[in-house]
Design a protein around this motif. Structure first.
Motif, PDB file in Angstrom:
ATOM      1  N   ASP A 154     -50.487  47.478  99.889  1.00 37.21           N
ATOM      2  CA  ASP A 154     -49.412  46.843  99.517  1.00 37.21           C
ATOM      3  C   ASP A 154     -49.519  45.093  99.707  1.00 37.21           C
ATOM      4  OD1 ASP A 154     -48.975  46.738 102.180  1.00 37.21           O
ATOM      5  OD2 ASP A 154     -47.162  47.702 102.144  1.00 37.21           O
ATOM      6  N   TYR A 157     -53.098  41.031  96.528  1.00 38.54           N
ATOM      7  CA  TYR A 157     -53.515  41.080  95.066  1.00 38.54           C
ATOM      8  C   TYR A 157     -53.276  39.763  94.383  1.00 38.54           C
ATOM      9  CZ  TYR A 157     -53.178  46.103  95.552  1.00 38.54           C
ATOM     10  OH  TYR A 157     -53.297  47.357  96.125  1.00 38.54           O
ATOM     11  N   ASP A 169     -51.515  43.849  83.256  1.00 43.69           N
ATOM     12  CA  ASP A 169     -51.946  44.226  84.634  1.00 43.69           C
ATOM     13  C   ASP A 169     -51.351  43.594  85.872  1.00 43.69           C
ATOM     14  OD1 ASP A 169     -53.816  42.030  83.914  1.00 43.69           O
ATOM     15  OD2 ASP A 169     -55.232  43.041  85.348  1.00 43.69           O
ATOM     16  N   GLN A 172     -47.556  44.306  86.183  1.00 47.47           N
ATOM     17  CA  GLN A 172     -47.467  45.802  86.729  1.00 47.47           C
ATOM     18  C   GLN A 172     -47.509  45.624  88.301  1.00 47.47           C
ATOM     19  OE1 GLN A 172     -50.265  48.373  84.697  1.00 47.47           O
ATOM     20  NE2 GLN A 172     -48.607  49.078  83.469  1.00 47.47           N
ATOM     21  N   VAL A 173     -48.636  45.010  88.776  1.00 43.30           N
ATOM     22  CA  VAL A 173     -48.804  44.838  90.285  1.00 43.30           C
ATOM     23  C   VAL A 173     -47.587  44.162  90.853  1.00 43.30           C
ATOM     24  CG1 VAL A 173     -50.463  42.958  90.499  1.00 43.30           C
ATOM     25  CG2 VAL A 173     -50.571  44.976  92.229  1.00 43.30           C
ATOM     26  N   HIS A 174     -47.381  43.165  90.605  1.00 45.15           N
ATOM     27  CA  HIS A 174     -46.212  42.337  91.017  1.00 45.15           C
ATOM     28  C   HIS A 174     -44.898  43.166  90.835  1.00 45.15           C
ATOM     29  CE1 HIS A 174     -47.654  38.025  91.654  1.00 45.15           C
ATOM     30  NE2 HIS A 174     -48.647  38.663  90.952  1.00 45.15           N
ATOM     31  N   ARG A 176     -44.521  46.229  91.380  1.00 46.30           N
ATOM     32  CA  ARG A 176     -44.786  47.338  92.284  1.00 46.30           C
ATOM     33  C   ARG A 176     -44.579  46.857  93.491  1.00 46.30           C
ATOM     34  NH1 ARG A 176     -48.356  49.405  95.651  1.00 46.30           N
ATOM     35  NH2 ARG A 176     -50.404  48.026  94.864  1.00 46.30           N
TER      36      ARG A 176
END
Length: 189
Positions: A154, A157, A169, A172-174, A176
């Motif tokens: 976590d 990134y 992409d 998406q990671v932000h 999450r």
């Protein structure tokens, strides 16, 4: 004032004395501090004067700071995460400054220079040090290297977003990590 300092010290002592750690008790102590004790003293009255600032007002405030300190927006670093921040991020990015989207949503990310999705804001320390020493090019070099290495779990990134078109992409990671952080905050009350 001495009275305000004593109140802060007392709240700190009460909070640190909670053992074993109990989120409910910590919340009770902090709620009493913020909603009962603090408003009764001078600094509490000052805090009531604080007004949340929307998107356009953030840019106006930023420009006011830049003028006051005689520093163009190209010298500024700002951090934002949502729709109320996109204008501020865009203004700094357009000026060549460092606009950081931290656990941001899809409204903020396209306007930022770089992104970081992490549960720890301190993960920005190296980037800010690079910025301070070598400006935008040094920050870009470091962020691109961190992006190449990738995040883990976590944290960490990183994305260089300036000039980037496809950010699906990244969104998406932000999303999450943003969800993780908000869930944790909700547990704290």
């Amino acid at each position: 004032t001495p009275q305000e300092r004593d109140l802060l010290v007392q709240a700190e002592k009460e909070t640190l004395a909670i053992t074993p750690l109990d989120d409910t008790r910590i919340k009770q102590v902090l709620d009493r501090f913020y909603w009962e004790r603090l408003p009764a003293i001078g600094i509490g009255r000052a805090l009531r004067e604080v007004k949340p600032v929307g998107g356009r007002r953030k840019v106006a405030a930023l420009n006011k700071f830049a003028e006051k300190y005689r520093q163009p927006l190209s010298k500024w670093v700002v951090v934002g995460d949502s729709i109320t921040d996109f204008r501020m991020l865009r203004a700094v990015e357009d000026a060549g400054g460092l606009a950081i989207a931290f656990n941001a949503n899809g409204y903020a990310l396209p306007h930022a220079t770089m992104g970081l999705a992490s549960t720890m804001l301190s993960d920005l320390t190296d980037v800010l040090t690079a910025w301070q020493k070598g400006g935008r090019s040094a920050a870009e070099k470091l962020v691109r290297e961190k992006e190449r290495l990738g995040g883990s779990g976590d944290r960490n990134y990183f994305q260089w977003l300036s000039g980037r078109k496809d950010i699906a992409d990244v969104v998406q990671v932000h999303a999450r990590i943003r969800k993780l952080v908000r869930e944790e905050a909700a547990r704290l009350g």
